[in-house]
Design a protein around this motif. Sequence first.
Motif, PDB file in Angstrom:
ATOM      1  N   UNK A 141       1.557  -2.497   0.215  1.00  0.00           N
ATOM      2  CA  UNK A 141       1.153  -1.103   0.084  1.00  0.00           C
ATOM      3  C   UNK A 141       1.630  -0.326   1.298  1.00  0.00           C
ATOM      4  N   UNK A 142       2.364   0.775   1.111  1.00  0.00           N
ATOM      5  CA  UNK A 142       2.854   1.536   2.258  1.00  0.00           C
ATOM      6  C   UNK A 142       1.709   2.099   3.100  1.00  0.00           C
ATOM      7  N   UNK A 143       1.852   1.984   4.418  1.00  0.00           N
ATOM      8  CA  UNK A 143       0.928   2.616   5.347  1.00  0.00           C
ATOM      9  C   UNK A 143       1.696   3.720   6.059  1.00  0.00           C
ATOM     10  N   UNK A 144       1.480   4.948   5.645  1.00  0.00           N
ATOM     11  CA  UNK A 144       2.204   6.083   6.205  1.00  0.00           C
ATOM     12  C   UNK A 144       1.422   6.710   7.351  1.00  0.00           C
ATOM     13  N   UNK A 145       2.169   7.190   8.337  1.00  0.00           N
ATOM     14  CA  UNK A 145       1.570   7.843   9.500  1.00  0.00           C
ATOM     15  C   UNK A 145       2.364   9.106   9.789  1.00  0.00           C
ATOM     16  N   UNK A 146       1.694  10.242   9.792  1.00  0.00           N
ATOM     17  CA  UNK A 146       2.364  11.477  10.199  1.00  0.00           C
ATOM     18  C   UNK A 146       1.344  12.453  10.761  1.00  0.00           C
ATOM     19  N   UNK A 147       1.844  13.508  11.395  1.00  0.00           N
ATOM     20  CA  UNK A 147       0.974  14.479  12.063  1.00  0.00           C
ATOM     21  C   UNK A 147       1.114  15.880  11.492  1.00  0.00           C
ATOM     22  N   UNK A 148       1.769  16.018  10.346  1.00  0.00           N
ATOM     23  CA  UNK A 148       1.965  17.348   9.770  1.00  0.00           C
ATOM     24  C   UNK A 148       0.619  17.968   9.391  1.00  0.00           C
ATOM     25  N   UNK A 149       0.441  19.231   9.739  1.00  0.00           N
ATOM     26  CA  UNK A 149      -0.702  20.002   9.253  1.00  0.00           C
ATOM     27  C   UNK A 149      -0.351  21.488   9.346  1.00  0.00           C
TER      28      UNK A 149
END
Length: 475
Positions: free
Chosen positions: A4-12
Amino acid sequence: MTSKPTQVHAFNQDDALGHHDAVGLAEQLQTGKTSATELVQAAYKRLEQVDPELHATVCLQEESALTQAKLYDELGNFRAFQGIPSLLKDNLDLLGLPTRHGSAALPAKPKKTNSAVAQQLIDTGLVFLGKTKLPEFGLTATTEYSQAEPAHNPWHTGHSTGGSSGGSAALVAAGVVPIAHANDGGGSIRIPAACCGLIGLKPSRGRLVMNEMAKSLPINIVSDGVVTRSVRDTAAFFALAEEHYKNPTLPPLGHITTPGRKRLKIGMFTQKVSGHATDAACVEAVHKAAALCESLGHEVREIQIPIGEQFADDFLLYWGMLAASISHLGKWAVDRDMNTGKLEPLTYGLAGHFTRNLWKFPFTMRRLYQFEAEYATAFNDLDVLLSPTLGQPAPPLGHLTLDLPFDEARHRLVNFASFTAAQNVAGAPAISLPMHHTEEGIPVGVHFAAAMGHEFRLIELALELEQAQPFKMLA
């Protein structure tokens, strides 16, 4: 069974950076809708949010970056990329920070000046937050180590960012900054761009000011550039960089803002130089890109790979020469305080490969010197070459780890980084575009290459493809 992909990002949408690219942020600054200080502060907050999981930086300079941002705010009248937060790969000198080339063998001594390339990037207005990870001396296509935490891919943290500009690619993809420095000696802009779903243009040899370490190479295979989330950012960067250094031996680029009118003759291939099979997802990506190009009126025809199998052996031996130079001459060529006993196993493996095959090196060099002219013949009746960027999508971390037995490391590396080295030896430009994803959601890059000095063809085509099929980003 897929993980299962574990995505990490900071977009807001709640901070000054939002979802803007660098050109969009420049417009925000020029219209007074934000300030450079707000952008830099937002970037540091985003970095604080994601870097504990991505492990993509090596050192930061928050006080210096905020001082530069405040200076731009005080001056006002923003132009170019003034005030845009960015990051520098840790193989160029930046005043006040160490340069360790991804290696535990080098001391953490602050540098007293900026390198020429770093200064050219600063002259475009970029504000450096700090420096990003690379594997030891950029000698492999993943940002991993035998004894340290690797950089993690924000699309799937269990997978490689690619290399060697993997730290920069991870943080652009994750939304910390819109644009970051990268450089490319065998694919190191294009490979991490492909792994992290970004645009990565390796320019023609000499397009940017000369990289100091590249000056000593018998064949300069290194080109500096950036990784971005939009083609217009890539185009704007090279136009701005050209304002501060213009190579008189290359046709000027200018600022390319629209697709080209000429319908191109595109030669497509998916075979690896090694003869091994290319991953099905990478082949599918190329065929989909070809179909899109044809729908836009370009002529695409399938060709045989225009590079002989001997090239792979020759490039690996040249690569081994670089590792041997580091392991045997590092105290003189890199830093007198270098501890060569702390070099990575892969560096020793590559150096040993060179030593065992030293007798072949004069013949290798003769063929590599001839390769630029041979490569140019591919464009006698073609405008662009189309291929996968990589032989497989970003692999799980550990697949390319730096302490594998050398023969296994060599086999895996050659089959992964199968399509990018030719342009480094030829000096020609090439670009990776994020045009496909696996079922797991991992980006798959598509590679377009052009003749020496013809970056304009690649940028114009990339703009057209991006308009026709907007590239998927993390948010």
